[in-house]
Design a protein around this motif. Structure first.
Motif, PDB file in Angstrom:
ATOM      1  N   TRP A 160     101.053  87.684  52.751  1.00 37.64           N
ATOM      2  CA  TRP A 160     101.146  86.394  53.411  1.00 37.64           C
ATOM      3  C   TRP A 160     100.314  85.327  52.700  1.00 37.64           C
ATOM      4  O   TRP A 160      99.271  85.620  52.127  1.00 37.64           O
ATOM      5  N   LYS A 161     100.792  84.071  52.796  1.00 38.22           N
ATOM      6  CA  LYS A 161     100.064  82.916  52.266  1.00 38.22           C
ATOM      7  C   LYS A 161      99.631  82.050  53.444  1.00 38.22           C
ATOM      8  O   LYS A 161     100.455  81.652  54.268  1.00 38.22           O
ATOM      9  N   ARG A 162      98.339  81.762  53.511  1.00 36.81           N
ATOM     10  CA  ARG A 162      97.807  81.008  54.643  1.00 36.81           C
ATOM     11  C   ARG A 162      98.269  79.544  54.592  1.00 36.81           C
ATOM     12  O   ARG A 162      98.194  78.891  53.552  1.00 36.81           O
ATOM     13  N   LEU A 163      98.734  79.056  55.744  1.00 35.54           N
ATOM     14  CA  LEU A 163      99.086  77.644  55.888  1.00 35.54           C
ATOM     15  C   LEU A 163      97.981  76.864  56.583  1.00 35.54           C
ATOM     16  O   LEU A 163      97.782  75.678  56.332  1.00 35.54           O
ATOM     17  N   GLY A 164      97.315  77.520  57.501  1.00 38.17           N
ATOM     18  CA  GLY A 164      96.274  76.870  58.286  1.00 38.17           C
ATOM     19  C   GLY A 164      95.611  77.914  59.156  1.00 38.17           C
ATOM     20  O   GLY A 164      95.824  79.124  58.990  1.00 38.17           O
ATOM     21  N   MET A 165      94.797  77.477  60.100  1.00 38.31           N
ATOM     22  CA  MET A 165      94.104  78.404  60.985  1.00 38.31           C
ATOM     23  C   MET A 165      95.102  79.212  61.813  1.00 38.31           C
ATOM     24  O   MET A 165      95.809  78.665  62.663  1.00 38.31           O
ATOM     25  N   GLY A 166      95.189  80.507  61.526  1.00 37.44           N
ATOM     26  CA  GLY A 166      96.052  81.379  62.312  1.00 37.44           C
ATOM     27  C   GLY A 166      97.522  81.279  61.999  1.00 37.44           C
ATOM     28  O   GLY A 166      98.349  81.808  62.748  1.00 37.44           O
ATOM     29  N   ILE A 167      97.900  80.658  60.885  1.00 41.63           N
ATOM     30  CA  ILE A 167      99.314  80.513  60.520  1.00 41.63           C
ATOM     31  C   ILE A 167      99.494  80.887  59.049  1.00 41.63           C
ATOM     32  O   ILE A 167      98.782  80.368  58.180  1.00 41.63           O
ATOM     33  N   TRP A 168     100.451  81.780  58.781  1.00 46.94           N
ATOM     34  CA  TRP A 168     100.746  82.227  57.426  1.00 46.94           C
ATOM     35  C   TRP A 168     102.262  82.157  57.210  1.00 46.94           C
ATOM     36  O   TRP A 168     103.040  82.156  58.156  1.00 46.94           O
ATOM     37  N   ASN A 169     102.663  82.105  55.934  1.00 47.06           N
ATOM     38  CA  ASN A 169     104.107  82.110  55.658  1.00 47.06           C
ATOM     39  C   ASN A 169     104.394  82.731  54.300  1.00 47.06           C
ATOM     40  O   ASN A 169     103.498  82.936  53.486  1.00 47.06           O
ATOM     41  N   VAL A 170     105.666  83.053  54.065  1.00 50.28           N
ATOM     42  CA  VAL A 170     106.161  83.510  52.773  1.00 50.28           C
ATOM     43  C   VAL A 170     107.532  82.881  52.560  1.00 50.28           C
ATOM     44  O   VAL A 170     108.495  83.227  53.252  1.00 50.28           O
ATOM     45  N   PRO A 171     107.662  81.918  51.630  1.00 50.85           N
ATOM     46  CA  PRO A 171     108.991  81.375  51.332  1.00 50.85           C
ATOM     47  C   PRO A 171     109.880  82.453  50.705  1.00 50.85           C
ATOM     48  O   PRO A 171     109.416  83.258  49.891  1.00 50.85           O
TER      49      PRO A 171
END
Length: 216
Positions: free
Chosen positions: A108-119
């Motif tokens: 996972w790649k962190r987007l912000g506090m408590g939020i991650w994503n993978v394109p």
């Protein structure tokens, strides 16, 4: 748990006809791998499409054969519409070539506090955006609208918004008229796959600042 939220009939018809954008079609494929009800509905829609095409006079093709015709020919020889998910995997089979087989093995790649994503990479540029999103327990996404159609399929946990609760297998089928603020389950959090035709329209300052950095 029983699946209670499904793609709109128009979305399923577009999928059966092969006219849905690649990003949106990926989410529908993953959903029907988990949902026998929608899997059967799409089979019926494809057969209706074949029957209608057979009433048309033959004509030379000026471009590639429509996806509806190709899928229908597969149905004629008994090819399954979608491979049901391996019980040892928690990622639906249509997404496994993009995301792997296990949620816990995703980088996972962190987007912000408590939020991650993978394109997730699409084969055609301009066919929208497709990504996995993980939201920690009790965390909420910024309030936002949509620039076009958006499909969200829950893979693990749950999220809730103004329209209800969504659990694994459920799909939120939204358009540009909808604004909402999804919140992850306070205990389980949420892991989902999101497809969108165009970028979201964030309402708050934080969301608008982060959008160019995340591509959401």
């Amino acid at each position: 748990m029983k699946i209670t939220h499904h793609p709109d009939d128009a979305t399923l018809m577009s999928y059966a006809a092969g006219s849905l954008a690649e990003s949106l079609a990926a989410v529908v494929s993953a959903h029907i791998a988990m949902c026998p009800t929608c899997r059967n509905e799409v089979r019926v829609m494809e057969r209706i499409g074949v029957a209608l095409m057979e009433t048309l006079a033959p004509a030379s093709l000026t471009r590639a054969c429509p996806q509806m015709a190709l899928r229908a020919m597969e149905a004629e020889v008994g090819t399954p519409l979608a491979i049901e998910a391996d019980p040892l995997s928690d990622i639906p089979s249509p997404l496994q070539h993009l995301a792997g087989t296990r949620i816990d093995e995703i980088r996972w790649k962190r987007l912000g506090m408590g939020i991650w994503n993978v394109p997730l990479k699409l084969s055609h540029v301009g066919d929208g955006d497709l990504r996995l999103l993980r939201v920690g327990p009790g965390r909420a996404m910024p309030e936002h609208g949509h620039g076009g159609s958006e499909l969200t399929l829950i893979l693990r946990g749950c999220y809730s918004d103004e329209f209800g609760e969504y659990w694994p297998g459920d799909v939120a089928d939204l358009d540009e008229l909808v604004e909402h603020r999804p919140m992850a389950h306070p205990k389980f959090g949420c892991v989902c796959v999101i497809a969108s035709e165009r970028p979201a329209k964030f309402k708050g300052l934080f969301g608008r600042i982060m959008q160019p950095l995340t591509g959401l």
